[in-house]
Design a protein around this motif. Sequence first.
Motif, PDB file in Angstrom:
ATOM      1  N   GLY A 177      -1.582   5.688   0.972  1.00  0.00           N
ATOM      2  CA  GLY A 177      -0.917   5.722  -0.320  1.00  0.00           C
ATOM      3  C   GLY A 177       0.320   4.861  -0.411  1.00  0.00           C
ATOM      4  O   GLY A 177       0.903   4.710  -1.488  1.00  0.00           O
ATOM      5  N   GLN A 178       0.734   4.245   0.701  1.00  0.00           N
ATOM      6  CA  GLN A 178       1.944   3.429   0.717  1.00  0.00           C
ATOM      7  C   GLN A 178       1.622   2.006   0.295  1.00  0.00           C
ATOM      8  O   GLN A 178       0.567   1.466   0.627  1.00  0.00           O
ATOM      9  N   ARG A 179       2.538   1.378  -0.434  1.00  0.00           N
ATOM     10  CA  ARG A 179       2.370   0.006  -0.890  1.00  0.00           C
ATOM     11  C   ARG A 179       3.336  -0.912  -0.148  1.00  0.00           C
ATOM     12  O   ARG A 179       4.425  -0.501   0.246  1.00  0.00           O
ATOM     13  N   TYR A 180       2.921  -2.164   0.002  1.00  0.00           N
ATOM     14  CA  TYR A 180       3.768  -3.133   0.686  1.00  0.00           C
ATOM     15  C   TYR A 180       5.007  -3.452  -0.136  1.00  0.00           C
ATOM     16  O   TYR A 180       4.941  -3.600  -1.357  1.00  0.00           O
ATOM     17  N   SER A 181       6.129  -3.583   0.536  1.00  0.00           N
ATOM     18  CA  SER A 181       7.377  -4.010  -0.079  1.00  0.00           C
ATOM     19  C   SER A 181       8.079  -4.954   0.888  1.00  0.00           C
ATOM     20  O   SER A 181       8.373  -4.556   2.032  1.00  0.00           O
ATOM     21  N   PRO A 182       8.344  -6.200   0.478  1.00  0.00           N
ATOM     22  CA  PRO A 182       9.051  -7.108   1.390  1.00  0.00           C
ATOM     23  C   PRO A 182      10.441  -6.603   1.746  1.00  0.00           C
ATOM     24  O   PRO A 182      10.921  -6.813   2.861  1.00  0.00           O
ATOM     25  N   PHE A 183      11.093  -5.906   0.824  1.00  0.00           N
ATOM     26  CA  PHE A 183      12.417  -5.355   1.115  1.00  0.00           C
ATOM     27  C   PHE A 183      12.310  -4.167   2.064  1.00  0.00           C
ATOM     28  O   PHE A 183      13.141  -3.981   2.947  1.00  0.00           O
ATOM     29  N   GLY A 184      11.257  -3.359   1.881  1.00  0.00           N
ATOM     30  CA  GLY A 184      11.050  -2.246   2.796  1.00  0.00           C
ATOM     31  C   GLY A 184      10.856  -2.711   4.225  1.00  0.00           C
ATOM     32  O   GLY A 184      11.167  -1.986   5.180  1.00  0.00           O
ATOM     33  N   GLY A 185      10.343  -3.939   4.376  1.00  0.00           N
ATOM     34  CA  GLY A 185      10.152  -4.496   5.706  1.00  0.00           C
ATOM     35  C   GLY A 185      11.440  -4.784   6.443  1.00  0.00           C
ATOM     36  O   GLY A 185      11.425  -5.026   7.654  1.00  0.00           O
ATOM     37  N   PHE A 186      12.571  -4.753   5.757  1.00  0.00           N
ATOM     38  CA  PHE A 186      13.876  -4.888   6.403  1.00  0.00           C
ATOM     39  C   PHE A 186      14.446  -3.538   6.832  1.00  0.00           C
ATOM     40  O   PHE A 186      15.460  -3.501   7.542  1.00  0.00           O
ATOM     41  N   PHE A 187      13.827  -2.438   6.400  1.00  0.00           N
ATOM     42  CA  PHE A 187      14.441  -1.123   6.556  1.00  0.00           C
ATOM     43  C   PHE A 187      13.517  -0.112   7.237  1.00  0.00           C
ATOM     44  O   PHE A 187      13.447   1.046   6.838  1.00  0.00           O
ATOM     45  N   LYS A 188      12.790  -0.573   8.254  1.00  0.00           N
ATOM     46  CA  LYS A 188      11.973   0.320   9.085  1.00  0.00           C
ATOM     47  C   LYS A 188      10.975   1.135   8.268  1.00  0.00           C
ATOM     48  O   LYS A 188      10.654   2.271   8.633  1.00  0.00           O
ATOM     49  N   GLN A 189      10.472   0.573   7.182  1.00  0.00           N
ATOM     50  CA  GLN A 189       9.538   1.319   6.344  1.00  0.00           C
ATOM     51  C   GLN A 189       8.115   1.240   6.876  1.00  0.00           C
ATOM     52  O   GLN A 189       7.297   2.108   6.579  1.00  0.00           O
ATOM     53  N   PHE A 190       7.815   0.215   7.677  1.00  0.00           N
ATOM     54  CA  PHE A 190       6.454   0.023   8.169  1.00  0.00           C
ATOM     55  C   PHE A 190       6.467  -0.236   9.675  1.00  0.00           C
ATOM     56  O   PHE A 190       7.375  -0.886  10.195  1.00  0.00           O
ATOM     57  N   GLU A 191       5.433   0.262  10.353  1.00  0.00           N
ATOM     58  CA  GLU A 191       5.179  -0.163  11.718  1.00  0.00           C
ATOM     59  C   GLU A 191       4.375  -1.470  11.701  1.00  0.00           C
ATOM     60  O   GLU A 191       3.864  -1.881  10.663  1.00  0.00           O
ATOM     61  N   THR A 192       4.278  -2.094  12.867  1.00  0.00           N
ATOM     62  CA  THR A 192       3.506  -3.324  13.012  1.00  0.00           C
ATOM     63  C   THR A 192       2.080  -2.994  13.431  1.00  0.00           C
ATOM     64  O   THR A 192       1.859  -2.167  14.321  1.00  0.00           O
TER      65      THR A 192
END
Length: 327
Positions: A177-192
């Motif tokens: 249910g999570q959507r990609y966010s380039p800004f979220g990628g600066f704030f530990k929102q996603f694992e690799t």
Amino acid sequence: MIGRAGLIALAAIATFVSGAWGAMALWYQPPGSAFARTLGSVLWALAVIALAVVAISRRSWLPLGVYAAMYALLLLWWASIAPSNARTWADDVARQLGGTVSGSAVTLHNVRNFDWRSDDDYDALWETRHYDLDRLASADAVLSYWGSQAIAHAMISFGFDDGQRVVFSVEIRRQRGQRYSPFGGFFKQFETALVAADERDIIRVRTNVRGEDDYLYPLRMDRSAMRTLFLAYVQAANRLVRQPEFYNTLTSNCTTLVYRMARQIDPGLPWDARLLLTGYLPGYLHDAGAVDRSVPLDELRQRGRITGRARNAARDDFSVAIRTNEP
């Protein structure tokens, strides 16, 4: 020496930048509803503004000390946030790639081979595949654009002389249910996530389902370098199984990881801003001699565009069809 005015200016800049970062961190990272996250972010911003007003009106450094203590607590909380492999993941990144190597024989577990009809309608299939590195024949860079000429997703496709192909792609590991966010990628929102997939899956979903514009560039690499890069992907995948990592839009993305692996092959490979603005990566590859330099860059791009061929290709003949007009 920096005078009082200079110190005040530096303190103001540091407070503004760190305060803005803290507000965004408190919006992107804490669990809970959007309202709760917004409230926490707003309260932080108001506290920073209030301390700044007090510092200016009373000409006192004490509020700055209070803010430094607040920020230290925020950093301690931030450092405590650790990546995890135990979340409810989106289906396309639900399984982790792993590999075993015995001489030239490589076995990859959880190779993705989805049949996509839309982003929400697909047949999920995960496979175990076997490869002989002595039969490794080619490596292609695949770039997928979705809006801006400056931004593209980069992947590497390896081909074998028995007709097998596998694509490695560094992606965000989204929760369901999570959507990609380039800004979220600066704030530990996603694992690799490091995905290995069939071309009919990972390229076709971008061109035929998501409407992206894809380009394929054959890389000029000898077999030894291709083998080293392939094994670096396997090692990176196994490391992520043991030790999850956060995805970072700037420092740990689809291109910077490949660059770090390529540096193992060629330590002299230069750093370049085009490694961050991935849409311009073909120019970097052209300048570095990693692609055909006998033709101008614009012609290389024209030859490399596979979007139309991908959209017209039959699924069973996909890899051959997208390369039909290659010189």
